[in-house]
Design a protein around this motif. Structure first.
Motif, PDB file in Angstrom:
ATOM      1  N   UNK A 162       0.898  -1.219  -0.091  1.00  0.00           N
ATOM      2  CA  UNK A 162       0.023  -0.018  -0.002  1.00  0.00           C
ATOM      3  C   UNK A 162       0.688   1.307   0.069  1.00  0.00           C
ATOM      4  N   UNK A 163       2.011   1.149   0.688  1.00  0.00           N
ATOM      5  CA  UNK A 163       2.786   2.260   0.732  1.00  0.00           C
ATOM      6  C   UNK A 163       3.931   2.356  -0.117  1.00  0.00           C
ATOM      7  N   UNK A 164       4.075   0.972  -0.906  1.00  0.00           N
ATOM      8  CA  UNK A 164       5.059   0.896  -2.012  1.00  0.00           C
ATOM      9  C   UNK A 164       6.586   1.125  -2.002  1.00  0.00           C
ATOM     10  N   UNK A 165       6.891   1.767  -0.869  1.00  0.00           N
ATOM     11  CA  UNK A 165       8.232   2.103  -0.648  1.00  0.00           C
ATOM     12  C   UNK A 165       9.324   0.744  -0.488  1.00  0.00           C
ATOM     13  N   UNK A 166       8.864   0.038   0.253  1.00  0.00           N
ATOM     14  CA  UNK A 166       9.977  -1.238   0.558  1.00  0.00           C
ATOM     15  C   UNK A 166       9.605  -2.528  -0.462  1.00  0.00           C
ATOM     16  N   UNK A 167       8.991  -2.315  -1.487  1.00  0.00           N
ATOM     17  CA  UNK A 167       8.585  -3.395  -2.057  1.00  0.00           C
ATOM     18  C   UNK A 167       9.867  -4.431  -2.620  1.00  0.00           C
ATOM     19  N   UNK A 168      11.050  -3.956  -2.648  1.00  0.00           N
ATOM     20  CA  UNK A 168      11.984  -4.761  -3.110  1.00  0.00           C
ATOM     21  C   UNK A 168      12.479  -5.641  -2.077  1.00  0.00           C
ATOM     22  N   UNK A 169      12.105  -5.400  -0.955  1.00  0.00           N
ATOM     23  CA  UNK A 169      12.583  -6.004   0.463  1.00  0.00           C
ATOM     24  C   UNK A 169      11.746  -7.216   0.750  1.00  0.00           C
ATOM     25  N   UNK A 170      10.468  -7.141   0.181  1.00  0.00           N
ATOM     26  CA  UNK A 170       9.244  -7.800   0.606  1.00  0.00           C
ATOM     27  C   UNK A 170       9.648  -9.473   0.184  1.00  0.00           C
ATOM     28  N   UNK A 171       9.484 -10.333   1.117  1.00  0.00           N
ATOM     29  CA  UNK A 171       9.373 -11.826   0.773  1.00  0.00           C
ATOM     30  C   UNK A 171       8.211 -12.443   0.272  1.00  0.00           C
ATOM     31  N   UNK A 172       8.003 -12.776  -0.690  1.00  0.00           N
ATOM     32  CA  UNK A 172       6.676 -13.362  -1.018  1.00  0.00           C
ATOM     33  C   UNK A 172       6.973 -15.126  -0.724  1.00  0.00           C
ATOM     34  N   UNK A 173       5.772 -15.755  -0.768  1.00  0.00           N
ATOM     35  CA  UNK A 173       5.614 -17.133  -0.286  1.00  0.00           C
ATOM     36  C   UNK A 173       5.319 -17.829  -1.758  1.00  0.00           C
ATOM     37  N   UNK A 174       5.931 -19.053  -1.897  1.00  0.00           N
ATOM     38  CA  UNK A 174       5.719 -19.856  -3.014  1.00  0.00           C
ATOM     39  C   UNK A 174       5.590 -21.281  -2.680  1.00  0.00           C
ATOM     40  N   UNK A 175       4.721 -22.135  -3.272  1.00  0.00           N
ATOM     41  CA  UNK A 175       5.071 -23.537  -2.706  1.00  0.00           C
ATOM     42  C   UNK A 175       6.023 -24.354  -3.531  1.00  0.00           C
ATOM     43  N   UNK A 176       6.886 -25.393  -3.344  1.00  0.00           N
ATOM     44  CA  UNK A 176       7.751 -26.100  -3.833  1.00  0.00           C
ATOM     45  C   UNK A 176       7.063 -26.372  -5.178  1.00  0.00           C
ATOM     46  N   UNK A 177       6.003 -27.198  -5.127  1.00  0.00           N
ATOM     47  CA  UNK A 177       5.310 -27.434  -6.192  1.00  0.00           C
ATOM     48  C   UNK A 177       3.936 -26.817  -6.242  1.00  0.00           C
ATOM     49  N   UNK A 178       3.987 -25.719  -6.995  1.00  0.00           N
ATOM     50  CA  UNK A 178       2.605 -24.990  -6.898  1.00  0.00           C
ATOM     51  C   UNK A 178       1.581 -25.869  -7.564  1.00  0.00           C
ATOM     52  N   UNK A 179       0.338 -25.877  -7.089  1.00  0.00           N
ATOM     53  CA  UNK A 179      -0.732 -26.758  -7.662  1.00  0.00           C
ATOM     54  C   UNK A 179      -1.021 -26.230  -9.008  1.00  0.00           C
ATOM     55  N   UNK A 180      -1.441 -27.228  -9.917  1.00  0.00           N
ATOM     56  CA  UNK A 180      -1.568 -26.800 -11.288  1.00  0.00           C
ATOM     57  C   UNK A 180      -2.923 -26.000 -11.167  1.00  0.00           C
ATOM     58  N   UNK A 181      -2.809 -24.848 -12.237  1.00  0.00           N
ATOM     59  CA  UNK A 181      -4.101 -24.158 -12.507  1.00  0.00           C
ATOM     60  C   UNK A 181      -4.298 -23.143 -11.351  1.00  0.00           C
ATOM     61  N   UNK A 182      -3.382 -22.979 -10.546  1.00  0.00           N
ATOM     62  CA  UNK A 182      -3.421 -22.070  -9.522  1.00  0.00           C
ATOM     63  C   UNK A 182      -2.243 -21.620  -8.911  1.00  0.00           C
ATOM     64  N   UNK A 183      -2.187 -20.341  -8.262  1.00  0.00           N
ATOM     65  CA  UNK A 183      -0.972 -19.704  -8.054  1.00  0.00           C
ATOM     66  C   UNK A 183      -1.517 -18.808  -6.770  1.00  0.00           C
ATOM     67  N   UNK A 184      -2.145 -19.421  -5.861  1.00  0.00           N
ATOM     68  CA  UNK A 184      -2.918 -18.640  -4.971  1.00  0.00           C
ATOM     69  C   UNK A 184      -2.006 -17.900  -3.923  1.00  0.00           C
ATOM     70  N   UNK A 185      -0.970 -18.588  -3.536  1.00  0.00           N
ATOM     71  CA  UNK A 185      -0.064 -18.034  -2.657  1.00  0.00           C
ATOM     72  C   UNK A 185       0.683 -16.849  -2.994  1.00  0.00           C
ATOM     73  N   UNK A 186       1.004 -16.726  -4.232  1.00  0.00           N
ATOM     74  CA  UNK A 186       1.825 -15.634  -4.732  1.00  0.00           C
ATOM     75  C   UNK A 186       1.334 -14.243  -4.457  1.00  0.00           C
ATOM     76  N   UNK A 187       0.118 -14.115  -3.793  1.00  0.00           N
ATOM     77  CA  UNK A 187      -0.568 -12.746  -3.357  1.00  0.00           C
ATOM     78  C   UNK A 187      -0.047 -12.669  -1.771  1.00  0.00           C
TER      79      UNK A 187
END
Lengths: 440, 440
Positions: free
Chosen positions: A58-83
């Protein structure tokens, strides 16, 4: 044993980990800080480690520093955790929390939050990728009384005074003073000046002068800005010193009144605890009034160990309400890790055991277990040695773990219990139902 | 206020978050569990939230559930974070910790670890993506005495007894009994049978029979396996019941001796605390001896609330040493969230404040602040109201937050202090240097 491949573990840069004797001190610090926060009526809140990315961004400033989560094997047809992303501070999650639970909270809402946060920074001295922050904040509907601006430094001062830190100073300023002063000088973009002055300690007068010249400020304006940044003092005299510099604006007057109120309220703190410093700007855009920043006196370049300020519109991003707040954050890991690295932290215990109950023979094991249970029920942290073995081996274990007392149950029926004080070597008869730890 | 876009926050499925009155109960639980663990001499350890992926994947089983970290904008030319994953339990990180710090620890090393863990599971009842586990483990060089197998359930029993949970039972078994029994029946692949029997509660006798038939077992072998799985009891009679089933092997004898030792050691616990249950197998491959699993009596299908066991070779993956261990884990969030959801948890306080000091007028604010400081120094959690305002408004604040006492400093010099008990409505003179909270 094991012909299998060994996966040799290596420390992960930026993710601190402590041995038990250090961890026990950290735990004591955390308990102390928590008790200090509760002493002032702040309620505990914890939020999930993750937030939706649009909340974090929302404040945009530290975007480069944010860690996002992914699953080792993303389920097919979905990437729900990417948010989802790991939170990088506790202020944004708290603002989101207040907005989300608005109807269930009593205002002014005072909370403390002690949690880990994550930043994908390049590791360097004093910077960690995972670290613990200890925050207090107050959010209120439509306005936060100045009382709280004064309370924040008081709480932090009291809490940290109990931790025996090297000398440190909390600097206070007010963004309205800066912005009002620059406006009073006729400067069109005061925020640009704030951002430049925020770099003063890194780039010096000449660096700031260069930036402000590029911004189109006149030499006289720049001189005034730098003059303001040199104003510093422990009490209300600072307000007069700023007023004497000649700039005038309603915002400046308001800012000086607020700053004066906060300084007056803190006048009873020990000398040197707090200083008003007009060179403190805090880079973050969301601060709107009082700002705080603290550093070690003997190593100011190490970075801020405490920081915070007043923000008018952080929670308001998440709900159509006016929810201003003020808060302050203790950078626990940054403080703690420095003292550990410099060997300035007296090590704690490697284990919490007060008493080791010896097991002289398999036949006496039950007696030892009963004795252990009795000592525990009386509040002593008690281990029963894990097997019948030679007394020397059991004493060695106690000694290696720093266990202060070794208890010997009767080696035969009708004989007395005895307890050995590992510090003095003395051994004496004792009754497990009555024994008290000798005062030292 | 604010024409800006509102980012409406939504709960994130699988990531629990509590209101302050629930959080205060959770904090009390955590303190209680911690104290219980320390009472038995377990030392606190925390590990980073992340591990290198090869550490997490060493056992390979839960790879799909591991969350990996990425930065929003990965730096060019590098993807260094891609090797980091959030830990999915506390046993693997602990095994890694022991291997990594092997030379700095005293053995047997007893640690407790209370931390959040993450699993990218599909959220469902009782399953969370972020949850807190409370683990105790002992790791030792070359052998862990059976004493510890018996200590684990005792500690958990004592700790959970203080939390007023609905009835639950801890089931105990020993993998050597299962494996030795199957070997005694002449079955070639005992582990396959263990995996099948582990599903018994889900798929029933017929389901297990079908799997074992496919595995090539004879009808008589399958009958014996199912007969074993029906053996259950609170004491050593279980050992005799298994022995009577006729299978014989050295491993079975060893397993029954171990199981008997553990049951004997726990005989003094309240009836129903512990039951030996030959149908408990624990799916994980790394268990090698004693296994534990607990469920609520009235909702066994909810899943295990406590689990653990003995593992011979987890830390040995990370160092060329034989480092067996035994441990048990309390699924705090799983237990706690269920009670919250079912309304079975008495709500705690919304804030820790004992006393609210009223500020009747701006002139008396300093007096109020002094009174607050005095009460705090005497150990009372104390708020000073944030502004001078009508008494009714201040009482309303105390009432809304559940603050039990409101303190009135003298409204003029020479007048007495008074304190109002919000529960009884009584108001009486009081001295802030001497006041004690009335016993109730």
């Amino acid at each position: 044993m094991s012909e299998q491949r060994v996966i040799r573990p290596t420390p992960i840069s930026g993710f601190p980990e402590w041995l038990p004797e250090i961890r026990s001190v950290e735990q004591r610090w955390l308990d102390h800080i928590r008790a200090g926060f509760e002493r002032y009526g702040f309620a505990s809140v914890e939020t999930p480690s993750v937030e939706n990315l649009d909340v974090l961004m929302a404040k945009g400033e530290t975007s480069k520093e944010v860690y996002t989560l992914h699953r080792v094997q993303e389920e097919e047809g979905g990437d729900s955790e990417a948010r989802l992303g790991l939170h990088f501070d506790l202020t944004v999650p708290f603002a989101r929390y207040v907005a989300q639970h608005f109807n269930e909270l009593a205002f002014p809402f005072k909370r403390y939050q002690i949690q880990r946060v994550w930043r994908g920074e390049r590791p360097q001295e004093g910077r960690y990728r995972e670290f613990t922050q200890c925050d207090i904040d107050v959010i209120n509907v439509d306005g936060v009384p100045l009382h709280f601006d004064a309370e924040m430094p008081r709480v932090v001062h009291e809490v940290l005074a109990g931790l025996d830190l090297p000398a440190w100073t909390l600097s206070i300023n007010n963004r309205k003073v800066l912005q009002g002063f620059y406006e009073g000088l006729g400067i069109a973009d005061p925020l640009a000046v704030i951002r430049a002055v925020d770099k003063l300690h890194k780039i010096g007068d000449d660096g700031v002068r260069a930036i402000l010249t590029d911004e189109g400020l006149s030499g006289a304006q720049i001189d005034s800005c730098l003059e303001l940044a040199r104003v510093k003092g422990a009490d209300r005299s600072v307000v007069d010193a700023v007023a004497k510099l000649g700039a005038e604006s309603d915002l400046l007057t308001e800012g000086l009144e607020e700053l004066g109120f906060v300084l007056d309220s803190l006048a009873d703190l020990p000398e040197g605890s707090v200083v008003a410093d007009m060179s403190i700007a805090r880079g973050l855009d969301y601060y709107t009034g009082t700002v705080y920043e603290a550093a070690f006196d003997d190593d100011p370049g190490y970075g801020s160990i405490v920081a915070g300020g007043r923000y008018e519109n952080l929670a308001g991003q998440f709900i159509r309400r006016n929810l201003p707040g003020v808060g302050i954050s203790i950078g626990l890991t940054r403080i703690f890790a420095k003292l550990v690295a410099e060997g300035r932290l007296p090590a704690g215990r490697t284990c919490p055991t007060d008493v080791l109950v010896a097991v002289p023979s398999a036949e006496r094991r039950e007696e030892a277990l009963r004795t252990g249970a009795l000592l525990r029920s009386r509040g002593f942290n008690t281990e029963v040695f894990h097997q019948a073995s030679k007394v020397g081996k059991q004493l060695q274990y106690a000694s290696k773990k720093g266990i202060p007392f070794v208890w010997f149950p009767p080696f035969a029926d009708g004989r007395p219990h005895e307890v050995k004080d590992m510090a003095t070597g003395e051994q004496a008869e004792a009754d497990p139902a009555l024994w008290e730890r000798p005062a030292r």
